[in-house]
Scaffold this motif. Sequence first.
Motif, mmCIF file in Angstrom:
data_model
loop_
_atom_site.group_PDB
_atom_site.id
_atom_site.type_symbol
_atom_site.label_atom_id
_atom_site.label_comp_id
_atom_site.label_asym_id
_atom_site.label_seq_id
_atom_site.Cartn_x
_atom_site.Cartn_y
_atom_site.Cartn_z
ATOM 1 N N UNK A 54 -6.491 76.985 -45.480
ATOM 2 C CA UNK A 54 -6.704 76.492 -46.842
ATOM 3 C C UNK A 54 -6.829 77.646 -47.830
ATOM 4 N N UNK A 55 -7.610 78.651 -47.435
ATOM 5 C CA UNK A 55 -7.831 79.765 -48.373
ATOM 6 C C UNK A 55 -6.575 80.594 -48.570
ATOM 7 N N UNK A 56 -5.774 80.658 -47.497
ATOM 8 C CA UNK A 56 -4.527 81.412 -47.608
ATOM 9 C C UNK A 56 -3.544 80.669 -48.524
ATOM 10 N N UNK A 58 -4.287 78.726 -50.863
ATOM 11 C CA UNK A 58 -4.783 78.830 -52.235
ATOM 12 C C UNK A 58 -4.394 80.183 -52.834
ATOM 13 N N UNK A 59 -4.541 81.220 -51.987
ATOM 14 C CA UNK A 59 -4.188 82.549 -52.453
ATOM 15 C C UNK A 59 -2.716 82.612 -52.844
ATOM 16 N N UNK A 60 -1.870 81.830 -52.121
ATOM 17 C CA UNK A 60 -0.443 81.836 -52.437
ATOM 18 C C UNK A 60 -0.132 80.948 -53.637
ATOM 19 N N UNK A 61 -1.126 80.190 -54.080
ATOM 20 C CA UNK A 61 -0.911 79.368 -55.266
ATOM 21 C C UNK A 61 -0.275 78.025 -54.971
ATOM 22 N N UNK A 84 3.980 74.188 -57.555
ATOM 23 C CA UNK A 84 4.642 75.149 -56.687
ATOM 24 C C UNK A 84 4.515 74.713 -55.231
ATOM 25 N N UNK B 5 0.105 87.782 -58.731
ATOM 26 C CA UNK B 5 -0.906 86.768 -58.505
ATOM 27 C C UNK B 5 -1.750 87.121 -57.288
ATOM 28 N N UNK B 6 -1.059 87.616 -56.260
ATOM 29 C CA UNK B 6 -1.749 88.005 -55.043
ATOM 30 C C UNK B 6 -2.784 89.089 -55.342
ATOM 31 N N UNK B 9 -5.630 87.713 -57.262
ATOM 32 C CA UNK B 9 -6.514 86.937 -56.386
ATOM 33 C C UNK B 9 -7.436 87.863 -55.596
ATOM 34 N N UNK B 67 -11.548 83.592 -42.747
ATOM 35 C CA UNK B 67 -11.321 83.203 -44.143
ATOM 36 C C UNK B 67 -11.278 84.444 -45.027
ATOM 37 N N UNK B 70 -8.145 85.860 -44.955
ATOM 38 C CA UNK B 70 -7.214 85.123 -45.802
ATOM 39 C C UNK B 70 -7.362 85.528 -47.261
ATOM 40 N N UNK B 71 -8.554 85.969 -47.633
ATOM 41 C CA UNK B 71 -8.745 86.437 -49.016
ATOM 42 C C UNK B 71 -8.039 87.766 -49.262
#
Lengths: 110, 873
Positions: A54-56, A58-61, A84, B5-6, B9, B67, B70-71
Motif C-alpha cells: 500500500x505504501x509503495x 502510494x509513493x508511486x502515486x 493515474x 514525485x518520488x 515523497x 513499510x 517502501x517509503x
Amino acid sequence: MSEERADILQGTLDLLILRTLRAGAMHGWSISQRIQQVSDDVLNVQQGSLYPSLHRLKRRGWIASEWGASENNRRAKFYRLTEEGEARLEVETERWQLLSSAVSQVLQNA
Amino acid sequence: MGLWRDLAFRLGALTRRGLLEDELDEELRFHLEMEIERRMAAGESRAEASRAARLDFGAPESVKEQVRDAWGVRLADETRRDLQGALRLLITSPAFSAIAIGSLAVGLGTATVIFSLADSVMLRPLPFADPAGLVSLQEVTPGGLPFSLSEPNLLDFERSSRGLEGIGAWVFSPPRPALEVNGTRLQLLSEAVTPAFFSVLGVEAQLGRTFDPEEMRDGEAPRQVVLSDHGWRRLFAADPAVVGRAIDLDGELWTVIGVLPEDFSFGTVKQDVFLPFVPRASSQRGNHYLGAFGRLADGTSLEQAQEELRALGDALAQRHPESNGGWGVLLRPLDRFLLGDENRRAHGVLLGASALLLLLACANISALLLARAADRRDEIQLRLCLGASRGRLRRQMMVESLVLAMLGGACALVLAALAVPWVRGLDVALPRLDQVSLGGRSLVFLALATVVSSLLFGLASALRATTAGDGGSLRSRRQGSDKGSRRLRSALVMSEVALAMVLTVGAGLLLRSFEQLRAFDSGFDVSGVLLARFDLPPERYPEEGEAPRFFFDRLIERLEGLPGVEAVGGSTVSPFRDGGTMNVVALETEVELSAFLPVHWRAVTSDYFEALGIPLLRGRSVGSESDRHLETVISASLAKRLWPDRDAVGERLRWRVPDGPLLEVVGVVGDVQDLELGGERAAMVYWAQRAMGRLSLTLAIRTGLEPTALSSAVRDAVREMDPLLAAPALSTLSGQRVEALARPLLSLRLVAFSALIALLLAAAGVYGMVAYTVSRRQHEMGVRAAIGALPRQLISLVIRDAAALLAGGLAGGLVVSLGLVETLRLLLYQTSPFDPQVLAVVVAVLVAVGLVASSLPALRAGRVDPITVLRQD
C-alpha cells in the motif's frame, strides 16, 4: 536473495489491490478481507506484504490515502484509486491476462 | 516527472518522519483490532482472538521495517544511524578524536592557505580578457639577456607585425607625480602606459573609460589619468564623481577619465594612477626602457608570432646596425613573464609541500584507525556473525572517516580564516598578493581535499577490518591474527617518517640557502644609513636645467650640517628597490657594437661612495663641478676587464654607441650588488649626477645614530627648502635589504612550518605504533621478566622495534628526497640540493625525534611487573 520471486508476488498483489480499490475507498483490513472473500478464501493476504505494498503504491502515486471514520466509527486510513492508478490498472490487467492465458496455453498444450 | 514525485515523497517522508511513524502505528493497530473483532464475532474469546490475530499478523517491527523500505528512506535511516554511531565513537575516545581531527585540521588548513596563496598569485588566470592570448615582448641583448624595448623599435614592431594584433607597453621607472590634497603634496605611485595598453589587455574601466589610442595618435599625450581602484579609494574615498574632475599633479591639471576595476593588477607595484605615454619615432633607438606585451592574432600560435618577430628584429638589425646589431626578440606567455620562473617554482614547491603534509596527516590518521579497528575487532566479528553485510559495515566505517574528515575540515577552515589575512598583509613583492582570500575556489579546494583525505585514510581500515580473520577470531583475542594489519600500520608509520624527512630536507635546504643569502656581502655597509627618495616636479625643476642641481646641492649641504650625519650621497637607483639601469661600454678604440660590454650605471653625487661605504680603490670620486660632466668612476671588475694590465685611472671609455661620448675614468671603486641579494656583482659605471640634473634621486644619509632618529630633521629640512614639495619617502638601507629577503623568507617559513608539523605527526605515529606493540606484547614481556630478563633488555627489545621503523622510514625518505630536491635547485642560493650537511642534520633530527617518541613506551616495557601481567590470565 530471491528478488525475482518476490517481485512477481508483489506485482500480483499490487494488481489485486488496485482492482479491489476500483469499487471505492477502503482501509487496509477491508482490502485484505475483500480479496480473501472474492477469491473464495484461496488468496490469503499477509499483512507483512499488504502494508508495504500500500505504501509503495502510494509513493508511486497510483493510490491516495486519507483518514476517515470506519464502519464501526473508528479512525481509519482509507485508500482510493487515483486517475493515474486507474490507467495503471488497465495496463496491468491487460498484461496479466496476456501472461495468464499464455501460461495456461503452455500448461495445456506443451 | 515520476522521479520528482518520488523524490518529493522521500523528502516528505524524511521531514515528517514522526507523524508518518505515528500514523503507521495507528494504521497497524486498527488492522489488528479489526481482526480481533472479526474473530470474536466468529465466537473466539478475546484472549484467543488477540493471540491468533497477533500470530497471524507477524512481527510488527518487521512489517514496519518493510513499510519504511517502501517509503524509500532506509539509506537515509542507516546513514543517520552511522552518523550517530560515528559521533558517539568520537565522543567516547576523545584522545583519538583530538589527535585525528587536530592533525587533519593542520594538514588541511596549511594546504588551503597555500592553495589560496598560489591560486591568487599564480593559478588564477590574469585579470585580463582572454589572458591566454597575451604574450610578453622583450628584446634580447647580443649577450642573450632578455631586455626592454626602445621607443622606435616598439613602433616598428607595432606597425609591421601581423601575428600580434596589438601591442601595449609601459615605461620602466615611471614618474612619481605629487598630488595636491588640501594644500599639501602626496607622492603617488604611477605607471606610464601606451594608449593601447588597456585595450590590448581587454580591460574596461569600472567607471568612465580608459585611454583612447585615437586621441593620442602622433604627438603629445593629453593630460588624462586613469585611477586604479586602490588609488581611487585611497585618494578620493571612492567618490564616483571623480571622473571628469581635474586634479593637480606636480602643479599641472590633469583630467580623471576613469577608474580601473577592483581586480585589476599589473606587476607587483600598487599603482595609484596610470598616465599616458606616447612613444615617438624620434627617440633614440638604442635607449631601452619599455616593457611590452602583445595579443596574439586569431589563429596565430606563440611560436609563429615568435618566428615573425625574430624576422622583424633581424630586419631592424640590418637597417640599424649601430643600435640593433646582434639584438633579438623574445615572446613568452605574459603570466610567466609577470610572475617569473623563480616565483612559479617557489609556489609549485609550496603546493607540493602542503600535499606531502596532507598525505602525512592522512597516513597518521589511517594508522590510528587501523589500531582502533583492531580494538573493535570483536564488535565487528559479532556483527558479521549476526548477519550484517560487509558492505554495510564498510559503509559505516567510511561514514565514520567522513565525519572525522568533515570535523577536521571545519577546524581547517577556521585555521585558514585566521591565517589568510596574515598572508594577504605580508609585505612581499608578489603580484596579486593583496587579493589572497578564502574565496569560492579555496573553499571548493578544501571540500575536495577533505573528501579525498577521508577516502585516503578511511579505505585501509575499512577494508582491513571487514576482511581480516573470518570466523573463529571471536575466541582468539590475544593471538596475533592481526599480523597483516600490524604490518600495514608499520608501513604507514614508516611512510610518515619518510614524508617528514622529505619535508625536513626541503626546509633544511631552504634554511641554509636563506642563511647564505642573509650573509650575502653586497659590497657596502648597510647599517646606519637613512634613505630619502625625491621626485622633483618637472614644471618647477626642468630636467637637465640648473634648478634640480641647485636644489640637491643645497639640500645635501643642509643635511650634512645636521648633528650626527657623517656623509650624504645621492644615486638614481635606490638599493634593493629599483630595477637596474643598463648600458654598454667599450674601449675608446672600439667601433663594433659586438665588442661592447653590458654594464649597470647610476648617476651619483660625489659623496655617494662614502655614504654607502663603498671603498674607493684608486683615484678620486666624481667631481662636483658642473663642467666635469664627462668624468666617471668605474667598478673594479670593469676596470680589470677593460684594462687588465694597467691602471684604469686616466683611461677613457666609450659610452653606448660608436659615436657616443668618451668618458674619463677618474676613480675605481669596489664591486657592489645593490639590486638583489645573491646576484652577481655587476660591472658598474658611475656618472656624476651633478652633470645630469636628474629629477629622481635617492639620498643616502650615513649617521652614527639610529638612522630613523634623523627622520623628522630630514623632513623639516626639505619643507624649509621647498614647502610645496611632497615629503620624501624615508626608509633605512638595512630595512630595504630585509625587504629583499621577504620572498625567500615566505617560502622558508611555510615549508619550515610544514616540516615542523610533519615531525610532530611522525613522532605521534612512531609513539602510537611502539606503544601499541608494547601493550600487545605485555604478556610476553611479563614472561621474559619472570624468567630473568633485565629491564634494560626489555627496553632494548622495544627500541629495536622503533629503530626498525625509523630505519625503514629514513631509507624511504632518503630515496624520495634525493629524487625531489632537484626541483628546489632554482630556489637555492649557494646551496647544493644534495648538501650532505643538511641531510646529516635531518637524519639526526629524525632519529632523535623517533627515539624520544619511543622512549616513553620503552620505559613502560622496562617496568613490566611479571606478577601483575601473568595474573591477568
